[in-house]
Design a protein around this motif. Structure first.
Motif, PDB file in Angstrom:
ATOM      1  N   ARG A  38      -3.658   8.373   0.960  1.00 30.94           N
ATOM      2  CA  ARG A  38      -3.762   7.661  -0.316  1.00 30.94           C
ATOM      3  C   ARG A  38      -3.917   8.668  -1.443  1.00 30.94           C
ATOM      4  O   ARG A  38      -4.513   9.728  -1.261  1.00 30.94           O
ATOM      5  CB  ARG A  38      -4.983   6.745  -0.262  1.00 30.94           C
ATOM      6  N   THR A  58      -3.044   3.174  -7.360  1.00 30.80           N
ATOM      7  CA  THR A  58      -3.325   3.862  -6.110  1.00 30.80           C
ATOM      8  C   THR A  58      -2.170   3.577  -5.173  1.00 30.80           C
ATOM      9  O   THR A  58      -1.739   2.430  -5.042  1.00 30.80           O
ATOM     10  CB  THR A  58      -4.634   3.351  -5.471  1.00 30.80           C
ATOM     11  N   VAL A 103      -2.004  15.436  -7.914  1.00 31.62           N
ATOM     12  CA  VAL A 103      -2.787  14.411  -7.235  1.00 31.62           C
ATOM     13  C   VAL A 103      -3.552  14.995  -6.050  1.00 31.62           C
ATOM     14  O   VAL A 103      -3.156  15.994  -5.472  1.00 31.62           O
ATOM     15  CB  VAL A 103      -1.907  13.228  -6.752  1.00 31.62           C
ATOM     16  N   GLU A 160      -4.325   8.659  -6.081  1.00 33.81           N
ATOM     17  CA  GLU A 160      -4.419   7.944  -7.355  1.00 33.81           C
ATOM     18  C   GLU A 160      -3.431   8.550  -8.342  1.00 33.81           C
ATOM     19  O   GLU A 160      -3.263   9.771  -8.383  1.00 33.81           O
ATOM     20  CB  GLU A 160      -5.830   8.077  -7.926  1.00 33.81           C
ATOM     21  N   THR A 169      -4.777   0.075 -10.873  1.00 37.10           N
ATOM     22  CA  THR A 169      -6.145   0.476 -11.195  1.00 37.10           C
ATOM     23  C   THR A 169      -6.294   0.416 -12.707  1.00 37.10           C
ATOM     24  O   THR A 169      -5.315   0.178 -13.424  1.00 37.10           O
ATOM     25  CB  THR A 169      -6.441   1.914 -10.704  1.00 37.10           C
TER      26      THR A 169
END
Length: 175
Positions: free
Chosen positions: A35, A126, A169, A37, A121
């Motif tokens: 994962r 995300t 990221v 963001e 978000t």
């Protein structure tokens, strides 16, 4: 000199047997998720991922894309890069929150699918990639698990996606 050569051959045979044996003991299927963001919107991210034709523009590991005939009305293509051809099909598309790309694994040493989940978000989105993989070869199971790592390809994808949007990221492994 002859003893050294024989010793080396025995060592290679033992190493191969260990790798093969460990690979056989590993499950054929695995699930790995990562994962990250992003400041980019879910819509921008979805469009970028879904536009597989443009992947070579922002994914350095993809040299080019060759389109395949649609399969049951779904887009299909082959990613060509340093690791060889990877035939894919877009099996699910729910803009702007979910994509599923499935490997057309006939004749491949592995198969499976990537599930892209894009969640809004307060500052962007995300993106979670879940790999539901299958590795058919015992040797490749060993390599996939202990040398490459099941998270490596999806982590690289998210890093490349971040670079596409000018973002650095942090990719987290999802447990």
């Amino acid at each position: 000199m002859k003893r050294i050569i024989i010793g080396m051959l025995v060592l290679i045979a033992v190493a191969f047997a260990v790798v093969y044996g460990v690979g056989l003991s590993l499950p054929q299927n695995h699930v790995a998720a990562v994962r990250a963001e992003f400041a980019a919107s879910p819509e921008e991210i979805f469009e970028t991922i879904a536009d597989f034709r443009a992947h070579p523009e922002w994914r350095p590991s993809v040299e080019r894309i060759e389109e395949l005939p649609a399969r049951a009305g779904r887009p299909a293509w082959v990613e060509l890069g340093a690791t060889g051809p990877l035939p894919m099909e877009l099996t699910e598309s729910e803009p702007p929150t979910r994509l599923v790309a499935t490997i057309l694994s006939e004749g491949m040493p592995f198969g499976g699918r990537w599930i892209y989940k894009i969640e809004p978000t307060a500052t962007g989105a995300t993106v979670t990639i879940t790999e539901e993989g299958e590795v058919y070869s015992a040797i490749f199971r060993f390599v996939s698990r202990y040398i490459m790592g099941h998270h490596a390809s999806a982590s690289l994808f998210l890093s490349d996606l971040g670079a596409r949007f000018g973002e650095d990221v942090t990719v987290d492994i999802v447990r």
